[in-house]
Scaffold this motif. Structure first.
Motif, short mmCIF file in Angstrom:
data_model
loop_
_atom_site.label_atom_id
_atom_site.label_comp_id
_atom_site.label_asym_id
_atom_site.label_seq_id
_atom_site.Cartn_x
_atom_site.Cartn_y
_atom_site.Cartn_z
N ILE A 108 0.84 -1.19 0.00
CA ILE A 108 0.00 0.00 0.00
C ILE A 108 0.88 1.25 0.00
O ILE A 108 2.02 1.21 0.45
N ARG A 109 0.34 2.32 -0.52
CA ARG A 109 1.07 3.58 -0.57
C ARG A 109 0.44 4.60 0.37
O ARG A 109 -0.75 4.53 0.67
N ALA A 110 1.25 5.55 0.77
CA ALA A 110 0.73 6.69 1.52
C ALA A 110 0.08 7.67 0.54
O ALA A 110 0.10 7.48 -0.68
N SER A 111 -0.50 8.72 1.06
CA SER A 111 -1.09 9.75 0.21
C SER A 111 -0.01 10.65 -0.37
O SER A 111 1.10 10.77 0.17
N ALA A 112 -0.33 11.29 -1.48
CA ALA A 112 0.64 12.12 -2.19
C ALA A 112 1.20 13.23 -1.30
O ALA A 112 2.39 13.57 -1.39
N SER A 113 0.35 13.78 -0.44
CA SER A 113 0.80 14.89 0.41
C SER A 113 1.95 14.48 1.32
O SER A 113 2.81 15.31 1.65
N GLU A 114 1.98 13.21 1.72
CA GLU A 114 3.05 12.76 2.61
C GLU A 114 4.38 12.68 1.87
O GLU A 114 5.43 13.06 2.39
N GLY A 201 -3.75 6.04 -5.81
CA GLY A 201 -3.52 7.12 -6.76
C GLY A 201 -3.20 8.46 -6.13
O GLY A 201 -3.25 9.48 -6.81
N GLY A 202 -2.89 8.47 -4.83
CA GLY A 202 -2.51 9.71 -4.19
C GLY A 202 -3.40 10.13 -3.04
O GLY A 202 -3.07 11.06 -2.31
N ASN A 203 -4.53 9.45 -2.89
CA ASN A 203 -5.41 9.71 -1.75
C ASN A 203 -5.70 8.37 -1.07
O ASN A 203 -6.53 7.59 -1.55
N GLY A 204 -5.02 8.10 0.04
CA GLY A 204 -5.12 6.82 0.69
C GLY A 204 -6.18 6.74 1.77
O GLY A 204 -6.17 5.80 2.56
N THR A 205 -7.10 7.71 1.81
CA THR A 205 -8.12 7.72 2.85
C THR A 205 -9.33 6.88 2.43
O THR A 205 -9.54 6.62 1.25
N GLY A 206 -10.11 6.48 3.41
CA GLY A 206 -11.33 5.73 3.14
C GLY A 206 -11.14 4.23 3.27
O GLY A 206 -10.03 3.72 3.38
N ILE A 207 -12.26 3.50 3.25
CA ILE A 207 -12.24 2.04 3.27
C ILE A 207 -11.73 1.56 1.91
O ILE A 207 -12.15 2.05 0.87
N GLN A 208 -10.85 0.60 1.92
CA GLN A 208 -10.22 0.18 0.67
C GLN A 208 -9.90 -1.31 0.68
O GLN A 208 -9.75 -1.92 1.74
N TYR A 209 -9.81 -1.85 -0.52
CA TYR A 209 -9.40 -3.24 -0.70
C TYR A 209 -7.90 -3.21 -0.95
O TYR A 209 -7.44 -2.78 -2.00
N THR A 210 -7.13 -3.64 0.03
CA THR A 210 -5.68 -3.47 0.01
C THR A 210 -5.00 -4.63 -0.71
O THR A 210 -5.33 -5.79 -0.46
N SER A 211 -4.06 -4.31 -1.57
CA SER A 211 -3.32 -5.37 -2.26
C SER A 211 -2.26 -5.96 -1.35
O SER A 211 -1.91 -5.40 -0.30
N ARG A 212 -1.74 -7.13 -1.76
CA ARG A 212 -0.69 -7.80 -1.00
C ARG A 212 0.33 -8.35 -1.99
O ARG A 212 0.04 -8.52 -3.19
N VAL A 213 1.53 -8.63 -1.53
CA VAL A 213 2.58 -9.11 -2.42
C VAL A 213 2.54 -10.64 -2.46
O VAL A 213 3.33 -11.33 -1.81
N VAL A 214 1.60 -11.14 -3.24
CA VAL A 214 1.43 -12.58 -3.44
C VAL A 214 1.30 -12.84 -4.93
O VAL A 214 0.56 -12.14 -5.63
N ASN A 215 2.03 -13.83 -5.41
CA ASN A 215 1.92 -14.23 -6.80
C ASN A 215 0.56 -14.90 -7.00
O ASN A 215 0.28 -15.93 -6.39
N PRO A 216 -0.32 -14.34 -7.83
CA PRO A 216 -1.68 -14.89 -7.94
C PRO A 216 -1.72 -16.26 -8.61
O PRO A 216 -2.72 -16.96 -8.51
N ILE A 217 -0.65 -16.65 -9.28
CA ILE A 217 -0.61 -17.95 -9.96
C ILE A 217 -0.14 -19.04 -9.01
O ILE A 217 -0.75 -20.10 -8.89
N THR A 218 0.94 -18.76 -8.27
CA THR A 218 1.49 -19.77 -7.36
C THR A 218 0.90 -19.68 -5.96
O THR A 218 0.98 -20.64 -5.19
N GLY A 219 0.32 -18.53 -5.61
CA GLY A 219 -0.18 -18.32 -4.26
C GLY A 219 0.92 -18.11 -3.24
O GLY A 219 0.67 -18.18 -2.03
N GLU A 220 2.13 -17.81 -3.69
CA GLU A 220 3.27 -17.66 -2.78
C GLU A 220 3.66 -16.20 -2.60
O GLU A 220 3.42 -15.35 -3.47
N ARG A 221 4.30 -15.92 -1.46
CA ARG A 221 4.81 -14.58 -1.17
C ARG A 221 5.79 -14.14 -2.26
O ARG A 221 6.65 -14.90 -2.71
N SER A 222 5.66 -12.91 -2.68
CA SER A 222 6.62 -12.27 -3.57
C SER A 222 7.41 -11.28 -2.74
O SER A 222 6.83 -10.35 -2.16
N TYR A 223 8.72 -11.48 -2.64
CA TYR A 223 9.51 -10.63 -1.74
C TYR A 223 10.89 -10.41 -2.34
O TYR A 223 11.21 -10.89 -3.44
#
Length: 357
Positions: A108-114, A201-223
């Protein structure tokens, strides 16, 4: 013997820097990592393995990363006056990949102002503003769009426009939700907290569906290790020395300003010295980088002298002003039969079935 560039710490930033530098075949790059290189480690790669450790409890499956000395530096704070003397754990990855190997994979990213504060108010220049950093956020990832499951969530072309499609890190979204996500979002919406379809996209406020670093094909952590090191480990100009604990940075002090020339490290119970022809890059994390600098004579001269450390450079801000966010939990008891993420923590049968999938 030595390298042109010597990277101290094979964690999130260290492996990215080593990867980028070694793209140039005319320079040599060495990585010194105190932790173990664990390719294919199921405990790291399986996303649910972090759950029991984050909550400070065992699930019965043996899954634990944070709070496990084989993966974690096991840092603790001093007793905190403002917390009635409580000691707070500070997880930090002691493994190739650093904390990207043991974290909860939130992407996840912070807001643009930060970010604009970094560039403008702190005087670091346009490169450190939101507009300057966004291309590199995008460059780092291969993004998979989210499913539309939250109340108020809509397809957002703007969200897609701020994500990358050819980076080394895979970012995606959960494909399983418990029984309480939607009711929680509905309740928040009813209280005036809006759902955002473009939190990145620069405004991180509000309820949101947060992404994670997981390969969607293998189901494994991407790091950092399996994204920035493993595919490039055969580069002849890139060398990793794992289980190598750096003890101090070496300096040439016969110059107007001290110049780092190499480091001293312990490997296999023996002490070695390795030189850097061009640069020593400190990437040992927010705790260990200033610690190593202070042990090497770079820091507040008064403090260093009180411990009998020869001062190489009086830099009073080294080792000071550490800030990080805190995590707190609230417990609520649900009626029987409703699933929550706790099922991955406490329900061995459910967690095992999820892992098998």
């Amino acid at each position: 013997t030595g390298f042109d560039f010597l990277v101290v710490g094979g964690g999130t930033s260290g492996l990215v820097v080593a990867n980028r530098l070694s793209e140039n075949p005319d320079v040599t790059v060495g990585i010194l990592e105190a932790g173990t290189y664990r390719p294919g480690d199921a405990l790291i790669l399986t996303p649910g393995a972090t759950g029991p450790a984050v909550l400070g409890t065992e699930s019965g499956t043996g899954s634990q990363l944070q709070g496990n000395a084989s993966y974690d530096w096991m840092f603790n704070t001093e007793p905190q006056t403002g917390l009635d003397g409580a000691i707070v754990r500070y997880p930090s990855g002691r493994v190739l990949g650093g904390s990207s190997a043991i974290n909860t994979m939130i992407w996840i990213r912070a807001s643009a102002s930060e970010y604009d504060l970094w560039g403008n108010d702190f005087g670091n220049g346009d490169e450190w503003t939101w507009d300057g950093l966004l291309p590199y956020f995008m460059k780092s990832e291969t993004w998979t769009p989210p499913p539309l499951i939250l109340p108020g969530q809509e397809f957002s072309a703007e969200l897609a426009s701020v994500h990358g499609t050819s980076g080394y890190i895979n970012s995606s979204y959960d494909n399983w939700d418990s029984d309480i996500e939607i009711p929680i979002v509905q309740s928040a919406n009813n209280l005036g907290v809006f759902t955002t379809s473009n939190p990145d996209g620069g405004n991180g406020t509000g309820i949101q569906y947060t992404s994670r670093v997981v390969n969607p094909i293998t189901g494994e952590r991407s790091y950092a290790a399996n994204a920035y090191y493993e595919p490039f480990a055969d580069r002849p100009n890139l060398k990793l020395i794992s289980e190598a604990t750096v003890t101090r940075v070496l300096f040439n002090t016969d110059t107007p300003e001290p110049i780092a020339t190499g480091v001293e490290f312990i490997w296999g119970g023996e002490t070695y010295t390795v030189n850097a022809n061009l640069e020593v890059i400190m990437a040992a994390g927010a705790i260990l980088t200033p610690k190593l600098l202070e042990l090497s004579g770079v820091g507040n001269a008064t403090i260093l002298e009180s411990f009998g450390i020869d001062v190489v450079l009086d830099s009073p801000f080294v080792g000071e002003n550490f800030h990080d966010h805190c995590v707190t939990y609230s417990d609520f008891q649900l009626k029987e039969g409703y699933t929550t993420l706790d099922w991955l923590t406490f329900n061995t049968t459910f967690a095992t079935a999820a892992a098998d999938e």
